[in-house]
Design a protein around this motif. Sequence first.
Motif, short mmCIF file in Angstrom:
data_model
loop_
_atom_site.label_atom_id
_atom_site.label_comp_id
_atom_site.label_asym_id
_atom_site.label_seq_id
_atom_site.Cartn_x
_atom_site.Cartn_y
_atom_site.Cartn_z
N SER A 150 0.85 -1.19 0.00
CA SER A 150 0.00 0.00 0.00
C SER A 150 0.88 1.24 0.00
N ASP A 151 0.43 2.26 -0.71
CA ASP A 151 1.18 3.51 -0.70
C ASP A 151 0.88 4.31 0.56
N HIS A 152 -0.13 3.85 1.32
CA HIS A 152 -0.42 4.55 2.57
C HIS A 152 0.49 4.00 3.66
N ILE A 153 1.46 4.82 4.04
CA ILE A 153 2.41 4.38 5.06
C ILE A 153 2.03 5.01 6.39
N PRO A 154 1.86 4.18 7.42
CA PRO A 154 1.49 4.77 8.71
C PRO A 154 2.64 5.59 9.29
N GLU A 155 2.31 6.41 10.29
CA GLU A 155 3.37 7.11 11.04
C GLU A 155 4.22 6.06 11.75
N PRO A 156 5.53 6.24 11.80
CA PRO A 156 6.33 5.22 12.50
C PRO A 156 6.03 5.19 13.99
N LEU A 157 6.03 3.98 14.51
CA LEU A 157 5.76 3.74 15.93
C LEU A 157 7.01 4.03 16.74
N GLN A 158 8.14 3.81 16.12
CA GLN A 158 9.42 3.93 16.83
C GLN A 158 10.48 4.43 15.86
N VAL A 159 11.23 5.43 16.29
CA VAL A 159 12.37 5.93 15.49
C VAL A 159 13.51 6.12 16.48
N SER A 160 14.39 5.14 16.53
CA SER A 160 15.38 5.17 17.61
C SER A 160 16.79 4.93 17.10
N LEU A 161 17.72 5.27 17.96
CA LEU A 161 19.13 4.92 17.72
C LEU A 161 19.44 3.68 18.53
N ARG A 162 20.15 2.77 17.93
CA ARG A 162 20.57 1.58 18.66
C ARG A 162 22.05 1.36 18.37
N GLY A 205 23.71 -8.42 16.19
CA GLY A 205 24.85 -9.32 16.40
C GLY A 205 25.76 -8.79 17.49
N ARG A 206 26.72 -9.58 17.89
CA ARG A 206 27.69 -9.13 18.91
C ARG A 206 28.73 -8.24 18.24
N ASN A 207 28.96 -7.10 18.85
CA ASN A 207 29.93 -6.16 18.29
C ASN A 207 31.34 -6.56 18.74
N GLU A 208 32.09 -7.13 17.81
CA GLU A 208 33.46 -7.59 18.12
C GLU A 208 34.49 -6.53 17.77
N SER A 209 34.05 -5.35 17.41
CA SER A 209 35.01 -4.31 17.01
C SER A 209 35.34 -3.43 18.21
N THR A 210 36.11 -2.39 17.99
CA THR A 210 36.50 -1.49 19.08
C THR A 210 35.68 -0.20 19.06
N CYS A 211 34.71 -0.12 18.15
CA CYS A 211 33.91 1.12 18.02
C CYS A 211 32.42 0.78 18.16
N HIS A 212 31.61 1.78 18.46
CA HIS A 212 30.17 1.57 18.47
C HIS A 212 29.66 1.27 17.06
N ARG A 213 28.62 0.45 17.01
CA ARG A 213 27.92 0.23 15.74
C ARG A 213 26.62 1.01 15.80
N HIS A 214 26.60 2.15 15.13
CA HIS A 214 25.43 3.02 15.20
C HIS A 214 24.42 2.65 14.11
N ALA A 215 23.15 2.60 14.49
CA ALA A 215 22.10 2.36 13.50
C ALA A 215 20.80 2.98 13.97
N LEU A 216 19.98 3.39 13.03
CA LEU A 216 18.61 3.77 13.34
C LEU A 216 17.75 2.52 13.24
N GLN A 217 16.79 2.44 14.13
CA GLN A 217 15.80 1.36 14.07
C GLN A 217 14.45 2.05 13.95
N ILE A 218 13.76 1.79 12.86
CA ILE A 218 12.48 2.45 12.60
C ILE A 218 11.42 1.35 12.44
N VAL A 219 10.31 1.53 13.13
CA VAL A 219 9.26 0.49 13.12
C VAL A 219 7.92 1.13 12.74
N TRP A 220 7.27 0.54 11.77
CA TRP A 220 5.92 0.98 11.36
C TRP A 220 4.94 -0.16 11.67
N ARG A 221 3.77 0.22 12.11
CA ARG A 221 2.72 -0.79 12.33
C ARG A 221 1.50 -0.44 11.50
#
Length: 203
Positions: A81-93, A183-199
């Motif tokens: 559908s082209d009708h996209i709801p407002e996102p329920l969650q827009v977060s940094l993880r 996944g488990r972060n085996e590096s020496t830096c943070h793994r930054h990502a946005l997590q966006i959820v639509w319902r």
Amino acid sequence: MGMNDSERGWIEVRDLLTAAESAVIVEECATICADPSNRHPRDKPVAGTIHLEALDQRVGEVAELLARAALRHAVAAWFASDHIPEPLQVSLRSPGPGFGDQDLHRDTMEGPPPEIPEVVTAIVALTDFTEHNGSTRIIPGSHRTSQPAATFRGRRRAVDEAVLTGPAGTAFVFSGHALHAGGRNESTCHRHALQIVWRRGQF
Ligand SMILES: O=C(O)CCC(=O)C(=O)O
């Protein structure tokens, strides 16, 4: 022959953000973390895995990202559908070194797979996602099964799971019914990502 997007359960959107745009969002998030007067009740600015919530209301570049056609097309494809709801969650993880190791889970109710997903989730890499820095794991085809997530309790791996890798700015848009995990972060830096959820049905 590889599986197509609808069979494997995720759509990869390359270059949703440039590397420079991704870095700006990471900077904005760092500024929020450093400002105790800028807190959402569910923020975790100091934690093994940093969480920041409601970023569409706090970071202009994130609000703008949500309007980008490439992202909206991918979400619309899942919802049929082209009708996209407002996102329920827009977060940094952002799991730090040694963190992020989640159990495989679904973002929706367990049970028979729906024809059209109730929930669509996007993970937007803000740093390069590699095999070893905590990139999201996902089981191809699991959005079409009813295998209980509990099968994988205790950080169990699926033999056929895939690791979603790609340069900063890549989005992975998947059915919320798909079994996935940070996944488990085996590096020496943070793994930054946005997590966006639509319902579906959310206004
Ligand atoms: O951070 C990730 O890669 C996945 C996060 C996730 O699936 C969750 O927190 O529910």
